[in-house]
Scaffold this motif. Structure first.
Motif, PDB file in Angstrom:
ATOM      1  N   MET A  63      -2.316  -2.028  -7.930  1.00 12.29           N
ATOM      2  CA  MET A  63      -2.516  -1.080  -9.028  1.00 12.29           C
ATOM      3  C   MET A  63      -3.964  -1.048  -9.496  1.00 12.29           C
ATOM      4  O   MET A  63      -4.642  -2.065  -9.517  1.00 12.29           O
ATOM      5  CB  MET A  63      -1.612  -1.439 -10.212  1.00 12.29           C
ATOM      6  CG  MET A  63      -0.147  -1.140  -9.991  1.00 12.29           C
ATOM      7  SD  MET A  63       0.857  -1.737 -11.374  1.00 12.29           S
ATOM      8  CE  MET A  63       0.172  -0.783 -12.719  1.00 12.29           C
ATOM      9  N   ARG A  64      -4.398   0.142  -9.897  1.00 12.02           N
ATOM     10  CA  ARG A  64      -5.737   0.294 -10.437  1.00 12.02           C
ATOM     11  C   ARG A  64      -5.774   0.080 -11.948  1.00 12.02           C
ATOM     12  O   ARG A  64      -6.837  -0.065 -12.533  1.00 12.02           O
ATOM     13  CB  ARG A  64      -6.307   1.677 -10.102  1.00 12.02           C
ATOM     14  CG  ARG A  64      -5.662   2.805 -10.850  1.00 12.02           C
ATOM     15  CD  ARG A  64      -6.489   4.100 -10.758  1.00 12.02           C
ATOM     16  NE  ARG A  64      -6.383   4.729  -9.451  1.00 12.02           N
ATOM     17  CZ  ARG A  64      -7.436   4.974  -8.680  1.00 12.02           C
ATOM     18  NH1 ARG A  64      -8.644   4.629  -9.081  1.00 12.02           N
ATOM     19  NH2 ARG A  64      -7.280   5.578  -7.528  1.00 12.02           N
TER      20      ARG A  64
ATOM     21  N   LYS B 239      -4.434   1.769  -6.386  1.00 11.18           N
ATOM     22  CA  LYS B 239      -5.805   1.649  -5.917  1.00 11.18           C
ATOM     23  C   LYS B 239      -5.999   2.584  -4.732  1.00 11.18           C
ATOM     24  O   LYS B 239      -5.051   2.915  -4.022  1.00 11.18           O
ATOM     25  CB  LYS B 239      -6.097   0.199  -5.527  1.00 11.18           C
ATOM     26  CG  LYS B 239      -6.139  -0.747  -6.718  1.00 11.18           C
ATOM     27  CD  LYS B 239      -6.418  -2.178  -6.290  1.00 11.18           C
ATOM     28  CE  LYS B 239      -6.462  -3.107  -7.512  1.00 11.18           C
ATOM     29  NZ  LYS B 239      -6.650  -4.530  -7.103  1.00 11.18           N
ATOM     30  N   SER B 240      -7.217   3.002  -4.527  1.00  5.60           N
ATOM     31  CA  SER B 240      -7.495   4.104  -3.607  1.00  5.60           C
ATOM     32  C   SER B 240      -6.935   3.879  -2.214  1.00  5.60           C
ATOM     33  O   SER B 240      -6.360   4.797  -1.606  1.00  5.60           O
ATOM     34  CB  SER B 240      -8.995   4.351  -3.529  1.00  5.60           C
ATOM     35  OG  SER B 240      -9.681   3.179  -3.083  1.00  5.60           O
TER      36      SER B 240
ATOM     37  N   PHE C 105      -0.032   6.032   0.646  1.00  2.91           N
ATOM     38  CA  PHE C 105       1.129   6.701   0.050  1.00  2.91           C
ATOM     39  C   PHE C 105       1.105   8.201   0.344  1.00  2.91           C
ATOM     40  O   PHE C 105       2.149   8.815   0.574  1.00  2.91           O
ATOM     41  CB  PHE C 105       1.155   6.454  -1.455  1.00  2.91           C
ATOM     42  CG  PHE C 105       2.360   7.039  -2.145  1.00  2.91           C
ATOM     43  CD1 PHE C 105       3.578   6.393  -2.113  1.00  2.91           C
ATOM     44  CD2 PHE C 105       2.263   8.254  -2.805  1.00  2.91           C
ATOM     45  CE1 PHE C 105       4.690   6.938  -2.726  1.00  2.91           C
ATOM     46  CE2 PHE C 105       3.364   8.807  -3.426  1.00  2.91           C
ATOM     47  CZ  PHE C 105       4.578   8.145  -3.387  1.00  2.91           C
ATOM     48  N   ARG C 106      -0.085   8.787   0.354  1.00  6.19           N
ATOM     49  CA  ARG C 106      -0.211  10.232   0.602  1.00  6.19           C
ATOM     50  C   ARG C 106      -0.176  10.587   2.087  1.00  6.19           C
ATOM     51  O   ARG C 106       0.114  11.718   2.452  1.00  6.19           O
ATOM     52  CB  ARG C 106      -1.528  10.755   0.006  1.00  6.19           C
ATOM     53  CG  ARG C 106      -1.616  10.731  -1.499  1.00  6.19           C
ATOM     54  CD  ARG C 106      -2.823  11.515  -1.972  1.00  6.19           C
ATOM     55  NE  ARG C 106      -4.060  11.020  -1.391  1.00  6.19           N
ATOM     56  CZ  ARG C 106      -4.846  10.097  -1.965  1.00  6.19           C
ATOM     57  NH1 ARG C 106      -4.494   9.578  -3.131  1.00  6.19           N
ATOM     58  NH2 ARG C 106      -5.963   9.701  -1.394  1.00  6.19           N
ATOM     59  N   ASP C 107      -0.475   9.611   2.933  1.00  6.37           N
ATOM     60  CA  ASP C 107      -0.626   9.881   4.364  1.00  6.37           C
ATOM     61  C   ASP C 107       0.735  10.100   5.012  1.00  6.37           C
ATOM     62  O   ASP C 107       1.483   9.160   5.253  1.00  6.37           O
ATOM     63  CB  ASP C 107      -1.347   8.700   5.027  1.00  6.37           C
ATOM     64  CG  ASP C 107      -1.772   9.020   6.449  1.00  6.37           C
ATOM     65  OD1 ASP C 107      -1.176   9.923   7.075  1.00  6.37           O
ATOM     66  OD2 ASP C 107      -2.693   8.357   6.949  1.00  6.37           O
ATOM     67  N   LYS C 108       1.051  11.362   5.308  1.00  7.56           N
ATOM     68  CA  LYS C 108       2.344  11.688   5.898  1.00  7.56           C
ATOM     69  C   LYS C 108       2.330  11.599   7.419  1.00  7.56           C
ATOM     70  O   LYS C 108       3.382  11.712   8.049  1.00  7.56           O
ATOM     71  CB  LYS C 108       2.778  13.086   5.453  1.00  7.56           C
ATOM     72  CG  LYS C 108       3.016  13.191   3.951  1.00  7.56           C
ATOM     73  CD  LYS C 108       3.513  14.569   3.558  1.00  7.56           C
ATOM     74  CE  LYS C 108       3.751  14.639   2.056  1.00  7.56           C
ATOM     75  NZ  LYS C 108       4.254  15.970   1.630  1.00  7.56           N
TER      76      LYS C 108
END
Length: 879
Positions: A227-228, A479-480, A486-489
């Motif tokens: 987590m950020r 965190k980045s 998480f976004r990488d499909k």
């Protein structure tokens, strides 16, 4: 708000499971792992053990969950260890059927995995070097000496895929991050506590593919790692949680399901410990959450008084008791309301908090007595209009329930029946009330319904999240590097999880716990449409499937402008035409494969290529009120069509039967006409809306008319038919209100029977649902579906829908023995029931109420759901 971030912790558990599944044998036995576990660092996130068996090479190799959550890179590394090392000819004999430990650890750059293999015979580094010579020559081998141990590396020239390995105490430790191996062999690094190891081994099931273990404090540690930002109120509840958890895995092809035990350190003081001595309860507040809920925690109590005592002790431990008492004293002095005797008794045994997709927060409390709450709330709140109020005093809910309501100092509230809904802005509550009264609730969605089918229906604490709805919050708080994953499909599939939940239930000071994750598997029944077809307007009829040739079928659908499409089983448009009006009833396919049907104004007969048979279409003398009935009396086929209170009759060439007497009935004919031959006598039977039953012969001569006493009721349901070899034991079934049916024999007096408890607004069908020799009464009333045995009126099964249902059930013959009941709810959910009354696997599915379920082509035994959505597309799902 920083709450939904916990999903990444839960999905990380799935990563561990997927990794192990690549190796594990579902029939293997697990043994103790004391020797190997004692070398693992104390900050290990997760631990699992399995056996290395040859039979596991192909087990789950097509299980798409692996790569989705492991990531392509790590998944390839995982396969490498199995295929190139554990299965190498020189090494295979040393590790065959031995126990393998898979663990995950924090590193400076992220999270690393470690594979620990206890060898089945004693070797040294010299022997190990010989064994490694048998590893595939594509690897460049190197070795270094560190802390008195030789560390080997295997490099195949691909970034981040160098495998490191060492032999320590006759155990092989291998991984892609050498720092973890250094921690294992470094005696100065703190290792796992022996009590934790003993707990894991004691809970390690011998009858499941794997058992997963972790120290409870590592959940918060992992969350902090990725987590950020700081914890929100969800994770604050586990921040100081101590003890251990051990779960056993139940395999499902489209879900990960863990169940086991969570042990707490009773010397610690933590909010979740307040539930350790409660017993699990049925939880209902999720039914009051709006459709845009991204996550929630639902709490339930078996003993609310002991909970309040324990909460008071927790406030004392935290040194908050004096502040709480001062707030309560202010309420007593100003509002003349005593907190302990006037406010606490208002609450029932359930409460919840929820985060919406816009990060607004809702709180919910079940009320013990809504009328007493209304009376008391007048003394401690102010009216804000639109049925929304605000508490005049701080911390009323926090003093009652603790941590979940800490952010609700003086919240606004509204009441829905016996549920209090609170928020920190009035606008949130106004939108909530609109969603509730528009029936836009989460409980009506396919995702939620399918998830509740796999998790326990009883718990004390349930955390639930939908990653798709919560994705913005998750992305903002990771965190980045983790947000990127998480976004990488392409390389990951985290967003392909429909839903995830964690449940805990009190167990004599500990917890029975479980983890559930439902995945958008391409192989999941109903998970992804096999194909779609775009129409110009909405579907107005149930799709039908007919024979195109002797070895192929086609699908017939009609849209709102009355255009009819013929589609191939693969979704290709074969032809389209325009009919004059909506198709009524069930079209019939004849032996020559031509199709008979009628609209309100015309009778059609056409070939499978869409061309009209000569003589068709035919204009009806008056508007039809239902679909046609085809008879074959005396080897002569005739078509009978109900036209309000008259009957139109034609032959198969489209010519009107002139000798039909065309009698007029006393009111509208109910649905289609029934045909029967009993004791060599032919009958055409019609039931009317005024409660009359007419028996005609094939020429239209009235044989008998029975006027039933229906107490002025207008009948709205189709009649049923029971035929035997004699007239006294053959019946027409006429349903009426108040749970009654009237059995009208072909010869004799009517018999009134009490079947159930339905009221005046109901649907009734007479179909074979149970698979017995007789048809069953199928009744849908007040959102309750009931199926009764027509012989003795016993109930086969009943099902209560959460959503409103105003559509008549549909029936599909998927097997040779019985019809499947199907229901489309007003909230656009489709249910298919088996004969035992259980919802069929993969349902409910989102779709409009016009649909088909069954096979769609020859040579393919699978069933398909053909349905539509508001985008005017036809969706076809394979089951």
């Amino acid at each position: 708000m920083r709450n939904t971030i916990i999903v990444t912790v839960l999905l990380f558990i799935a990563v561990v499971a997927a990794s192990i599944y690549y190796f594990s044998d579902s029939s293997s036995k697990q043994e103790t792992a004391t020797k190997t576990l004692q070398y693992l660092p104390a900050d290990t996130y997760f631990i699992a053990a399995f056996r290395n068996n040859e039979t596991t090479d192909t087990i789950f190799q097509n299980f798409e969950l692996f790569e989705a959550i492991q990531g392509k890179q790590d998944f390839d590394n995982l396969k490498t260890i199995k295929q190139d090392f554990l299965s190498a000819a020189s090494i295979k004999g040393k590790v065959q059927d031995v126990e393998v430990i898979l663990t995950y650890h924090p590193t400076k750059s992220g999270i690393a995995s470690l594979y620990t293999v206890g060898l089945n015979e004693k070797i040294n580094d010299k022997i190990l070097e010989v064994l490694f010579q048998g590893v595939d020559k594509k690897y460049k081998k190197n070795q270094t000496d560190t802390l008195g141990h030789r560390i080997y590396s295997f490099d195949k020239g691909i970034k981040d895929s160098v495998l490191f390995c060492t032999l320590h105490e006759n155990i092989l430790f291998a991984g892609y991050n050498p720092s973890i191996i250094h921690q294992v062999i470094d005696k100065s690094v703190k290792k796992l506590d022996h009590k934790q190891i003993e707990f894991f081994i004691s809970q390690n099931s011998k009858n499941t593919p794997l058992s997963l273990y972790f120290s409870n404090n590592q959940i918060a540690a992992l969350a902090k790692k990725i987590m950020r930002s700081k914890f929100g109120m969800y994770l604050n509840q586990i921040d100081s949680l101590q003890g251990s958890t051990a779960w056993n895995l139940n395999f499902k092809d489209d879900a990960l399901i863990f169940k086991g035990e969570t042990q707490l350190n009773l010397n610690q003081h933590n909010y979740l410990q307040l539930f350790a001595h409660q017993s699990p309860q049925v939880q209902t507040l999720a039914n009051f959450l709006p459709k845009n809920t991204s996550s929630y925690i639902n709490y339930s109590l078996s003993d609310i008084n002991s909970f309040h005592r324990s909460l008071s002790d927790l406030f004392t431990y935290r040194k908050e008791a004096d502040k709480i008492k001062s707030h309560q004293k202010l309420i007593e002095n100003e509002g003349k309301v005593i907190f302990q005797t006037d406010i606490l008794p208002l609450w029932n045994d359930e409460f919840a908090i929820a985060e919406l997709d816009n990060e607004n927060i809702l709180g919910l409390v079940s009320l013990a007595d809504s009328s007493k709450f209304i009376e008391t709330s007048k003394k401690i709140s102010s009216n804000q209009g639109d049925d929304i109020y605000q508490f005049d005093y701080s911390n009323i809910l926090y003093s009652s329930f603790g941590d979940p309501f800490k952010s609700f100092q003086r919240p606004y509230f509204t009441r829905i029946g016996k549920v209090l809904v609170v928020a920190n802005q009035t606008g949130v509550l106004r939108k909530y009330r609109q969603a509730y009264f528009d029936n836009q609730m989460m409980s009506g969605t396919a995702i939620f319904k399918n998830h509740t089918a796999i998790q326990s229906n009883r718990a004390n604490v349930t955390f639930y999240i939908e990653p798709e709805t919560a994705k913005n919050t998750i992305n903002n708080n990771l965190k980045s590097e983790y947000a990127k994953n998480f976004r990488d499909k392409e390389l990951f599939g985290y967003q392909n999880f429909y839903s995830t939940s964690l449940q805990v239930s009190g167990n004599a000071g500990g917890f029975i716990s479980g983890f559930y994750a439902l995945y958008k598997s391409k192989n999941r029944f109903g998970g992804t449409a096999a194909w779609t077809f775009q129409m110009n307007s909405k579907l107005i009829n149930n799709p039908w499937v007919f024979n195109q040739t002797e070895n192929s079928k086609f699908i017939l659908v009609q849209e709102q402008d009355h255009t009819v499409y013929a589609l191939s089983p693969s979704g290709k448009e074969l032809w389209k035409t325009l009919f004059q009006g909506e198709i009524l009833g069930q079209p019939i396919q004849l032996q020559d494969r031509s199709i008979l049907l009628n609209t309100r104004s015309r009778l059609y007969r056409f070939s499978p290529d869409g061309k009209l048979i000569p003589g068709f279409s035919v204009a009806l003398p008056s508007n039809a009120s239902a679909g046609l009935t085809l008879t074959n009396f005396n080897n002569e086929k005739r078509i009978y069509i109900p036209c309000s209170n008259q009957i139109a009759v034609y032959d198969l060439t489209g010519k009107k039967i002139e000798d039909w007497k065309n009698p007029s009935l006393n009111s509208k004919i109910l649905f289609d006409l029934k045909a029967a031959t009993i004791a060599n006598q032919n009958f055409i039977i019609a039931g009317t809306s005024q409660g009359s039953v007419y028996f005609f012969n094939e020429a239209g001569t009235l044989i008998r008319k029975e006027e039933l006493n229906v107490n002025g009721q207008t009948l709205k349901n189709p009649i049923g038919l029971i035929t035997t070899s004699d007239m006294k034991n053959s019946f027409v079934i006429v349903p009426k209100d108040k749970g009654e049916v009237i059995k009208v024999p072909f010869e004799g007096d009517p018999i009134k029977l009490k079947i159930g408890d339905w009221g005046t607004n109901f649907t009734f069908n007479f179909e074979d649902v149970s698979g017995s020799a007789d048809k069953d009464y199928v009744v849908l009333s007040d959102n309750n579906l009931s199926v009764y045995n027509q012989k003795d009126s016993t109930k086969y099964f009943a099902y209560k829908f959460v959503d409103d249902v105003s559509n008549r059930p549909l029936f599909f013959k998927v097997t040779n023995n019985n019809d499947l009941v199907a229901v489309g709810t007003d909230n656009r959910m489709i249910y298919i029931f088996n004969e035992d009354g259980l919802v069929r696997n993969g349902f409910p599915v989102e779709g409009m109420s016009k649909f088909y379920f069954g096979p769609i082509d020859f040579g393919n035994n699978s069933s398909y759901l053909i349905s539509s959505k508001r985008d005017h597309k036809i969706y076809v799902y394979k089951f």
